[in-house]
Design a protein around this motif. Sequence first.
Motif, mmCIF file in Angstrom:
data_model
loop_
_atom_site.group_PDB
_atom_site.id
_atom_site.type_symbol
_atom_site.label_atom_id
_atom_site.label_comp_id
_atom_site.label_asym_id
_atom_site.label_seq_id
_atom_site.Cartn_x
_atom_site.Cartn_y
_atom_site.Cartn_z
ATOM 1 N N ASP A 1 0.836 -1.201 0.000
ATOM 2 C CA ASP A 1 0.000 0.000 0.000
ATOM 3 C C ASP A 1 0.876 1.259 0.000
ATOM 4 N N LEU A 2 1.372 1.645 -1.186
ATOM 5 C CA LEU A 2 2.242 2.808 -1.294
ATOM 6 C C LEU A 2 1.566 3.999 -1.973
ATOM 7 N N LYS A 3 0.386 3.793 -2.527
ATOM 8 C CA LYS A 3 -0.439 4.885 -3.076
ATOM 9 C C LYS A 3 0.347 5.800 -4.018
ATOM 10 N N LEU A 4 0.898 5.240 -5.080
ATOM 11 C CA LEU A 4 1.696 6.038 -5.996
ATOM 12 C C LEU A 4 0.862 7.149 -6.648
ATOM 13 N N HIS A 5 1.469 8.317 -6.778
ATOM 14 C CA HIS A 5 0.806 9.470 -7.383
ATOM 15 C C HIS A 5 1.906 10.394 -7.897
ATOM 16 N N ASP A 6 2.145 10.362 -9.204
ATOM 17 C CA ASP A 6 3.202 11.166 -9.797
ATOM 18 C C ASP A 6 2.927 11.261 -11.293
ATOM 19 N N ILE A 7 3.851 11.816 -12.034
ATOM 20 C CA ILE A 7 3.649 11.880 -13.477
ATOM 21 C C ILE A 7 3.642 10.459 -14.043
ATOM 22 N N PRO A 8 2.935 10.237 -15.160
ATOM 23 C CA PRO A 8 2.766 8.865 -15.662
ATOM 24 C C PRO A 8 4.046 8.072 -15.835
ATOM 25 N N ASN A 9 5.083 8.676 -16.395
ATOM 26 C CA ASN A 9 6.299 7.913 -16.651
ATOM 27 C C ASN A 9 6.979 7.469 -15.363
ATOM 28 N N THR A 10 6.953 8.318 -14.346
ATOM 29 C CA THR A 10 7.549 7.956 -13.057
ATOM 30 C C THR A 10 6.795 6.804 -12.412
#
Length: 237
Positions: free
Chosen positions: A58-67
């Motif tokens: 459960d790290l909830k990634l939220h960044d630009i698509p490529n990252t």
Amino acid sequence: MKTSPIIALDFESADKTFDFLRVFDGNVNVKVGMQLYYKEGPAIVARLKELGFDIFLDLKLHDIPNTVKSAMEVLAGFGVDLVNVHAAGNKTMMEAALEGLDKGTPSGMTRPSLIAVTQLTSTDERQVREEQLIGASLQESVLHYAKLTKDAGLDGVVCSVHEAAVITEVCGKSFFKVTPGIRLPDGGAHDQKRIATPEQARLEGSTHIVVGRAITGATDPRAAYEQIEALWKGTEA
């Protein structure tokens, strides 16, 4: 991931985590969140997998698509069963996350299921209106994110029990509704606002429940788990 309750391992170290898990076996699901992962890194995941646990990372990634795509390529190799992003990152980001998972999953292994967080269960109506400046209601916001997640090809969402039924109507029964904020009838809300009991979750159509302090803070964690599992499965005496 199995449909049994997911225990949130919100501990500050591997030692405390495995001390807690001594009374359990690998047949239970566990959640590794930010605190434990940032402290122990991939090693904690590898050790849990060796012991046979199904893992929700459960790290909830939220960044630009490529990252996000690149990060998911890495996470795909960990052998976890469930990972997540924030739906607020937009459809393109979610599609990139799925692409990264597909690319990073080793040959012969099953791709981890991918879900998106709609609104945190600590969020209430006022915060959606005043702090996020969303004109829609909390439920409308959650449903919009759920539909966007499904359109992006993901496997489901994180939502509260209170939105599970309407999401099922729109996105289908097989679409994951992973619901935190689960408490026993006599349990406290802690920092959650949209909470529910395991029985309510079952009746409202949750596919998975995440339980933390109701188990990890119990005097007898195994007994608390078994009580919650019985309520969740409808097998309580």
